[in-house]
Enzyme design. Structure first.
Site, PDB file in Angstrom:
ATOM      1  N   ARG A 152      -4.978  -7.437  -1.713  1.00  0.00           N
ATOM      2  CA  ARG A 152      -3.491  -7.602  -1.503  1.00  0.00           C
ATOM      3  C   ARG A 152      -3.775  -8.286  -1.286  1.00  0.00           C
ATOM      4  O   ARG A 152      -2.861  -9.470  -1.248  1.00  0.00           O
ATOM      5  CB  ARG A 152      -2.816  -6.181  -0.920  1.00  0.00           C
ATOM      6  CG  ARG A 152      -3.351  -4.679  -1.452  1.00  0.00           C
ATOM      7  CD  ARG A 152      -2.959  -3.328  -1.063  1.00  0.00           C
ATOM      8  NE  ARG A 152      -3.929  -3.832   0.226  1.00  0.00           N
ATOM      9  CZ  ARG A 152      -4.606  -2.421   1.017  1.00  0.00           C
ATOM     10  NH1 ARG A 152      -3.556  -1.452   0.765  1.00  0.00           N
ATOM     11  NH2 ARG A 152      -4.885  -2.536   1.742  1.00  0.00           N
ATOM     12  N   LYS A 174     -12.393   7.680  10.194  1.00  0.00           N
ATOM     13  CA  LYS A 174     -11.088   8.426   9.194  1.00  0.00           C
ATOM     14  C   LYS A 174     -11.051   9.559   8.822  1.00  0.00           C
ATOM     15  O   LYS A 174     -11.960  10.524   8.163  1.00  0.00           O
ATOM     16  CB  LYS A 174     -10.684   7.738   8.541  1.00  0.00           C
ATOM     17  CG  LYS A 174     -10.536   6.670   8.462  1.00  0.00           C
ATOM     18  CD  LYS A 174      -9.829   5.035   7.532  1.00  0.00           C
ATOM     19  CE  LYS A 174     -10.790   4.354   7.142  1.00  0.00           C
ATOM     20  NZ  LYS A 174      -9.842   3.503   5.820  1.00  0.00           N
TER      21      LYS A 174
HETATM   22  O1  PNS Z   1     -10.839   1.868   1.354  1.00  0.00           O
HETATM   23  P1  PNS Z   1     -11.917   1.618   2.377  1.00  0.00           P
HETATM   24  O2  PNS Z   1     -11.446   1.994   3.854  1.00  0.00           O
HETATM   25  O3  PNS Z   1     -11.108   0.748   2.739  1.00  0.00           O
HETATM   26  O4  PNS Z   1     -13.409   1.848   2.305  1.00  0.00           O
HETATM   27  C1  PNS Z   1     -14.244   0.874   3.170  1.00  0.00           C
HETATM   28  C2  PNS Z   1     -15.611   0.799   2.665  1.00  0.00           C
HETATM   29  C3  PNS Z   1     -15.766   2.599   1.821  1.00  0.00           C
HETATM   30  C4  PNS Z   1     -15.979  -0.004   1.635  1.00  0.00           C
HETATM   31  C5  PNS Z   1     -16.389   0.549   3.769  1.00  0.00           C
HETATM   32  O5  PNS Z   1     -16.091   1.364   4.511  1.00  0.00           O
HETATM   33  C6  PNS Z   1     -18.100   0.750   3.414  1.00  0.00           C
HETATM   34  O6  PNS Z   1     -18.968   0.308   2.982  1.00  0.00           O
HETATM   35  N1  PNS Z   1     -18.362   1.712   4.311  1.00  0.00           N
HETATM   36  C7  PNS Z   1     -20.005   1.888   3.826  1.00  0.00           C
HETATM   37  C8  PNS Z   1     -20.435   1.579   5.014  1.00  0.00           C
HETATM   38  C9  PNS Z   1     -21.418  -0.029   5.319  1.00  0.00           C
HETATM   39  O7  PNS Z   1     -22.278  -0.409   3.862  1.00  0.00           O
HETATM   40  N2  PNS Z   1     -21.153  -0.565   6.492  1.00  0.00           N
HETATM   41  C10 PNS Z   1     -21.410  -1.858   6.441  1.00  0.00           C
HETATM   42  C11 PNS Z   1     -20.834  -2.914   4.913  1.00  0.00           C
HETATM   43  S1  PNS Z   1     -19.418  -3.387   6.108  1.00  0.00           S
END
Ligand code: PNS
Length: 164
Positions: free
Chosen positions: A95, A46
């Site tokens: 939420r 993003k």
């Molecule tokens: O605040 P957000 O954007 O909803 O957070 C999303 C987040 C950071 C929790 C998620 O994108 C993440 O954990 N990314 C790290 C990459 C990862 O481990 N991906 C595979 C598991 S879903």
């Protein structure tokens, strides 16, 4: 499994910027574990409004009153990062029902990738259940009032960014 230092939880997210909904979750989550690490994903696809460093600064400004909360950032897989931090819990907020599908996918994928780490969900406080960083940015960008939606320090930073 409890670590020698007690239960460590990671609260991961974009936090672009932190809202009062996040803050409420931090406050309630911090009471459930010995250490809560609020951690910002670095390699996000993003286009963020604030840099990771700015977001970490804002987080630090508002978590001061919680002695067992730390701020950090991470790259790569969340479960690998959690293992490095000896965390046993991933904390996320839900939420509305619309959050559920994505959160379920992530929780199940994380369980497959790291079976020892449990995702724990807290329901967002009812006063905050409609707040998102995306909407805060949109409303602020269009001149709407966002006081009460984000901590005052974050509102000040948004104003500075906009030059008002
Ligand atoms: O605040 P957000 O954007 O909803 O957070 C999303 C987040 C950071 C929790 C998620 O994108 C993440 O954990 N990314 C790290 C990459 C990862 O481990 N991906 C595979 C598991 S879903």
């Amino acid at each position: 499994m409890v670590n020698a230092g007690g239960h460590v939880a990671i609260y991961p997210g974009s936090f672009d910027p932190i809202t009062n909904g996040h803050l409420d979750l931090i406050e309630r989550g911090a009471k459930l574990v010995d250490k809560l690490i609020v951690s910002i994903l670095r390699n996000d696809s993003k286009q963020p409004l604030f840099t990771v460093e700015e977001r970490m600064e804002m987080l630090r400004e508002v978590i001061g009153r919680f002695p067992n909360v730390e701020v950090d950032s991470f790259d790569g897989l969340l479960v690998d990062y959690a293992a490095r931090k000896k965390a046993t819990v991933i904390l996320r907020g839900i939420r509305a029902i619309s959050d559920y599908e994505f959160e379920l996918q992530m929780a199940l994928m994380n369980r497959r990738l790291g079976p020892d780490i449990e995702t724990i969900f807290l329901m967002a406080g009812e006063a905050y259940s409609y707040i998102s960083s995306r909407l805060v940015k949109e409303v602020f960008g269009l001149g709407g009032n966002i006081s009460g939606l984000v901590p005052p320090a974050v509102e000040a930073r948004l104003r500075k960014r906009k030059g008002i």
